[in-house]
Design a protein around this motif. Structure first.
Motif, short mmCIF file in Angstrom:
data_model
loop_
_atom_site.label_atom_id
_atom_site.label_comp_id
_atom_site.label_asym_id
_atom_site.label_seq_id
_atom_site.Cartn_x
_atom_site.Cartn_y
_atom_site.Cartn_z
N GLY A 1 33.39 32.29 27.64
CA GLY A 1 32.57 31.22 28.20
C GLY A 1 31.77 30.59 27.09
O GLY A 1 31.57 31.21 26.03
N VAL A 2 31.31 29.37 27.30
CA VAL A 2 30.51 28.73 26.24
C VAL A 2 29.05 29.16 26.33
O VAL A 2 28.37 29.32 25.32
CB VAL A 2 30.67 27.18 26.29
CG1 VAL A 2 30.05 26.57 27.53
CG2 VAL A 2 30.09 26.54 25.04
N GLY A 3 28.54 29.36 27.57
CA GLY A 3 27.15 29.77 27.75
C GLY A 3 27.03 31.27 27.52
O GLY A 3 27.85 32.04 28.00
N PRO B 1 31.76 26.70 43.80
CA PRO B 1 31.56 28.10 43.37
C PRO B 1 31.77 28.31 41.87
O PRO B 1 32.61 29.10 41.46
CB PRO B 1 32.60 28.85 44.20
CG PRO B 1 33.71 27.86 44.38
CD PRO B 1 33.08 26.49 44.43
N HIS B 2 30.99 27.64 41.05
CA HIS B 2 31.03 27.77 39.58
C HIS B 2 32.46 27.67 39.05
O HIS B 2 33.01 28.63 38.51
CB HIS B 2 30.37 29.08 39.13
CG HIS B 2 30.00 29.08 37.67
ND1 HIS B 2 28.95 29.79 37.16
CD2 HIS B 2 30.55 28.44 36.60
CE1 HIS B 2 28.86 29.60 35.85
NE2 HIS B 2 29.83 28.78 35.49
N VAL B 3 33.03 26.47 39.21
CA VAL B 3 34.43 26.26 38.81
C VAL B 3 34.58 25.28 37.65
O VAL B 3 35.68 24.81 37.37
CB VAL B 3 35.27 25.77 40.01
CG1 VAL B 3 35.42 26.87 41.05
CG2 VAL B 3 34.69 24.50 40.65
N GLY B 4 33.48 24.98 36.96
CA GLY B 4 33.52 23.96 35.89
C GLY B 4 34.70 24.09 34.94
O GLY B 4 35.41 23.13 34.67
N SER B 5 34.91 25.29 34.42
CA SER B 5 36.00 25.49 33.46
C SER B 5 37.23 26.11 34.13
O SER B 5 38.17 26.52 33.45
CB SER B 5 35.54 26.41 32.32
OG SER B 5 35.24 27.71 32.84
N GLY B 6 37.21 26.15 35.48
CA GLY B 6 38.17 26.97 36.21
C GLY B 6 39.55 26.42 36.46
O GLY B 6 40.01 26.45 37.61
C1 8YV Z 1 32.05 31.03 32.74
C2 8YV Z 1 30.75 29.17 32.06
O1 8YV Z 1 31.90 31.58 31.49
O2 8YV Z 1 31.56 28.78 29.90
C3 8YV Z 1 30.59 29.01 30.60
O3 8YV Z 1 29.44 29.06 30.14
O4 8YV Z 1 29.84 29.04 32.80
C4 8YV Z 1 32.05 29.55 32.62
O5 8YV Z 1 33.11 29.04 31.92
C5 8YV Z 1 33.26 31.54 33.40
O6 8YV Z 1 33.00 31.40 34.73
C6 8YV Z 1 33.58 32.96 33.08
O7 8YV Z 1 32.67 33.82 33.66
#
Ligand code: 8YV
Length: 323
Positions: free
Chosen positions: A76-78, A279-284
């Motif tokens: 993940g980037v964060g 449901p937190h799918v930004g990079s999904g």
């Molecule tokens: C999550 C994200 O890491 O990249 C990030 O910071 O929020 C996401 O890509 C991803 O859900 C894996 O947990």
């Protein structure tokens, strides 16, 4: 490198788990009958950790169980779930997965913006429930004549800005620094930015430095036609203040991909018809998650073959000395 033992912080995509297991000795403590006892047994031998923000916080107490740890490769980037200062004090390198997800998250942000302004999920629900047979879907708000404010003009923020330009939307931003090489208007505080725009896009990193950066006063400044979009971390927005602002019409609506206590989402939000919740799918996507997973594996491989980390985070001992 089978003599190198790697701990997986929790279930990860097959590409990561198989990639790690192919080159190293991989441990999956959550599959053990007693995960805590298993961890205690292997802890002293672990030299690498592959993890993600969904696996919980990695703080100094956690790291104390891994005295030989050299690298944390985060998926993940964060990386706000990792105490990078504690890791740095212990000489542990932390890597993340920047760049490979930038366009995916920016695409999602624009999709979420359109979905929120034009009420796309609501229109879909309207059709499926047969209500179109009785009447037309109500007219919606518009993206036309809106200004977009980007809170956090990093890599993803800039990719969102480029997309907004293509949509013909004027752009302003607030961030830690003014970026004079960019043609966008800079505002010195989140509230000043919110007052100047009609859409506030939250794209800052999470962590203590940005906790509740978007509070009741910022929402007040955004105003009754304003729309909040959050694709960064739930912690950046005061969720209780947001719920109040959505309830009493302080702002018009919100599109949220992230929440303060994922995967738990307050019932007040779930019950609101005028918000869009993801449901937190930004990079999904399969494509992007594979690229992120490969970068986790590649960081571990580069480190343990003596080349240094590929994508160390700026706070890490290795920053600036990339492979
Ligand atoms: C999550 C994200 O890491 O990249 C990030 O910071 O929020 C996401 O890509 C991803 O859900 C894996 O947990």
């Amino acid at each position: 490198m089978k003599d190198v033992e790697i701990l997986l912080g929790g279930p990860m995509p097959p590409l990561v788990m198989d990639g790690v297991a192919t080159s190293f000795t991989a441990h999956r403590p959550w599959e053990a009958a007693d995960p805590a006892a298993y961890l205690a047994g292997i802890g002293p031998r672990i030299r690498g950790l592959a993890t993600s923000s969904s696996h919980g916080r990695i703080d100094d107490a956690y790291l104390a169980h891994l005295p030989r740890l050299e690298i944390i490769a985060s998926y993940g980037v964060g990386y706000d779930s990792i105490d990078v200062a504690a890791a740095a004090r212990r000489g542990i390198v932390v890597t993340n997965t920047p760049d490979v997800l930038t366009d995916e998250v920016a695409d999602l942000a624009l999709g979420l913006l359109l979905a929120t302004v034009r009420q796309l999920p609501q229109a879909d629900r309207f059709l499926r429930s047969g209500r179109w047979l009785e009447k037309s879907f109500p007219l919606t708000a518009t993206l036309r004549e809106r200004k977009v404010g980007i809170l956090g003009l990093g890599r993803i923020g800039k990719a969102i800005a480029r997309r907004c330009e293509a949509f013909g939307l004027p752009i302003a931003y607030h961030g830690r620094h003014r970026q004079d090489d960019l043609p966008y208007a800079f505002y010195g505080t989140p509230a000043e930015l919110a007052a100047a725009v009609d859409v506030l896009m939250v794209v800052t990193p999470g962590g203590t430095g940005t906790r509740h950066l978007v509070d009741a006063s910022v929402l007040q400044a955004l105003g009754p036609t304003g729309i909040l979009i959050n694709v960064s971390r739930g912690s950046v927005v005061d969720e209780a203040a947001l719920i109040r602002a959505l309830r009493d019409g302080t702002i018009l609506s919100a599109g949220l991909d992230v929440f303060e206590d994922e995967p738990r989402v307050p019932s007040e939000l779930v019950e609101m018809e005028h918000v869009v919740l993801l449901p937190h799918v930004g990079s999904g996507s399969v494509h992007t998650r594979n690229a992120m997973g490969q970068l986790v594996v590649d960081n571990l491989a580069a480190w343990f073959s003596g080349k240094g980390p590929l994508t160390p985070v700026p706070e890490t001992p290795w920053a600036g000395r990339t492979a």
